[in-house]
Design an enzyme around this catalytic site. Sequence first.
Site, PDB file in Angstrom:
ATOM      1  N   ASP A  73      75.999  34.431  41.920  1.00 33.75           N
ATOM      2  CA  ASP A  73      75.872  35.367  43.185  1.00 33.75           C
ATOM      3  C   ASP A  73      77.565  34.978  43.807  1.00 33.75           C
ATOM      4  O   ASP A  73      78.151  35.958  43.904  1.00 33.75           O
ATOM      5  CB  ASP A  73      75.077  34.567  44.345  1.00 33.75           C
ATOM      6  CG  ASP A  73      73.550  35.127  44.081  1.00 33.75           C
ATOM      7  OD1 ASP A  73      73.577  36.504  43.680  1.00 33.75           O
ATOM      8  OD2 ASP A  73      72.517  34.481  44.369  1.00 33.75           O
ATOM      9  N   GLU A 120      70.170  34.675  41.017  1.00 35.07           N
ATOM     10  CA  GLU A 120      71.501  33.774  40.629  1.00 35.07           C
ATOM     11  C   GLU A 120      70.958  33.275  39.253  1.00 35.07           C
ATOM     12  O   GLU A 120      71.809  33.364  38.218  1.00 35.07           O
ATOM     13  CB  GLU A 120      71.462  32.506  41.653  1.00 35.07           C
ATOM     14  CG  GLU A 120      72.239  31.495  41.297  1.00 35.07           C
ATOM     15  CD  GLU A 120      73.481  31.617  41.284  1.00 35.07           C
ATOM     16  OE1 GLU A 120      74.243  31.306  39.827  1.00 35.07           O
ATOM     17  OE2 GLU A 120      74.322  32.565  42.036  1.00 35.07           O
ATOM     18  N   GLN A 163      73.109  36.683  49.130  1.00 39.22           N
ATOM     19  CA  GLN A 163      74.532  35.851  48.826  1.00 39.22           C
ATOM     20  C   GLN A 163      75.459  36.637  48.047  1.00 39.22           C
ATOM     21  O   GLN A 163      76.632  36.645  48.550  1.00 39.22           O
ATOM     22  CB  GLN A 163      74.101  34.708  47.933  1.00 39.22           C
ATOM     23  CG  GLN A 163      75.197  33.663  47.836  1.00 39.22           C
ATOM     24  CD  GLN A 163      74.946  32.535  46.966  1.00 39.22           C
ATOM     25  OE1 GLN A 163      75.728  31.710  46.605  1.00 39.22           O
ATOM     26  NE2 GLN A 163      73.485  32.304  46.837  1.00 39.22           N
ATOM     27  N   GLY A 187      87.464  21.195  26.628  1.00 42.86           N
ATOM     28  CA  GLY A 187      88.970  21.652  26.378  1.00 42.86           C
ATOM     29  C   GLY A 187      89.805  20.913  25.315  1.00 42.86           C
ATOM     30  O   GLY A 187      88.799  20.053  24.431  1.00 42.86           O
ATOM     31  N   GLY A 188      90.804  20.599  24.993  1.00 49.75           N
ATOM     32  CA  GLY A 188      91.432  20.203  24.233  1.00 49.75           C
ATOM     33  C   GLY A 188      91.909  18.436  24.674  1.00 49.75           C
ATOM     34  O   GLY A 188      92.084  17.632  23.629  1.00 49.75           O
TER      35      GLY A 188
END
Length: 415
Positions: A168, A139, A17, A247-248
């Site tokens: 991968d 993977e 892959q 996140g924020g």
Amino acid sequence: MAKALDGVRILDFTHVQSGPTCTQLLAWLGADVIKVERPGEGDATRQQLRDIPGVDSLYFTMLNHNKRSVTINTKKKGGMAVLDRLIKTCDVLVENFAPGALDRMGITWEHIHAVNPRMIVASVKGFGPGPYEDCKVYENVAQCAGGSASTTGEVDGMPMVTGAQIGDSGTGLHLALGIVAALYQRASTGRGQKVLAPMQDAVLNLCRVKLRDQQRLERTRTLHEYPQYPDGQFGGAVPRAGNASGGGQPGAILKCKGWETDPNAYIYFITQAAVWPAICKVIGEEGWVDDEAFATPQARLLHLKPVFRRIEQWTMTKDKFEAMDILNKLDIPCGPILSMREIANEPSLRATGTVVEVDHPTRGKYLTVGNPIKLSDSPTEVTRSPLLGEHTEAVLAELGFSAGDVAALRAEGAI
């Protein structure tokens, strides 16, 4: 119309892959990708996870579009002669063998550069230089070693790998960028070079926000946007955070109408500060706009759990697409949890070439992903993956081998 990488020839020594993802992307962008496979066997994924006996698997076909396949036995003298001629006429050799395998085949950097000083040699490896550089990596190992698994999963649960193949396919995308950069640099230097994309490095690059959070945690001893705040305890490492946004702008996956029977009847909802008044209005909590407990993003961090529970009471009255329609009109960030079945049948994704139907001579019609990168002057046509050795004779003819030469090579078992 000319393609972005017209004139670039790739010698594809990849399998499974990570490498095939890279070379397929280059092929989509217009490069002539010549996939080298072992006679009679080919890429191992031709046989893996088959759903039709005796036919190339979807695992193989969906990673090898727009390529040509040649069979070469590098253990034979004639096979090495063919390979050297390919090296001489190609621009890039891409490989993802186990550490040291290419050298043991006699295809060393020194040999390649002696044959073609302009050749770029691009490699996927599990790890870069260090204690694990000789380890074979797949993977999920890459996800674990790159920081993804330790930061993924439920708050009190075990580490979790993601369904996205960031080890991968993620590494293949990084390697493709490195190859294009090396080709650009070669235009001014005239020299080839090595390009390395370790899987651990690629996963970490995709997990950079967690490395950000590790440093914030060490400095402040807390992470306000994580679900452990304000009631839970933080240790010395970034914890798992369930479906928190990272996140924020706080976010969560919320139930929608039908969740009891549909495992994907959910929506991702983000409480963006700019649209907080609109959120309060749509869920019927207009009083929260001026309530000091909810009026500011900082104040809401102390009450995220009850805030999302109240929003979920509203989302459970709508199916995910009804909720999307209402919320998008108010610019409230959200997204439906789409199943693979829904994605496969989405007309807009077919129209943009994000999902493509391909016709294969032995498999018939099947769906695959298309090129995720859209160039206005270089549209991508997804063509089927090659049969094993389908283009051997054509490529040998391009290299100057006569019909008699080809017959001799076949007799030797070199192709």
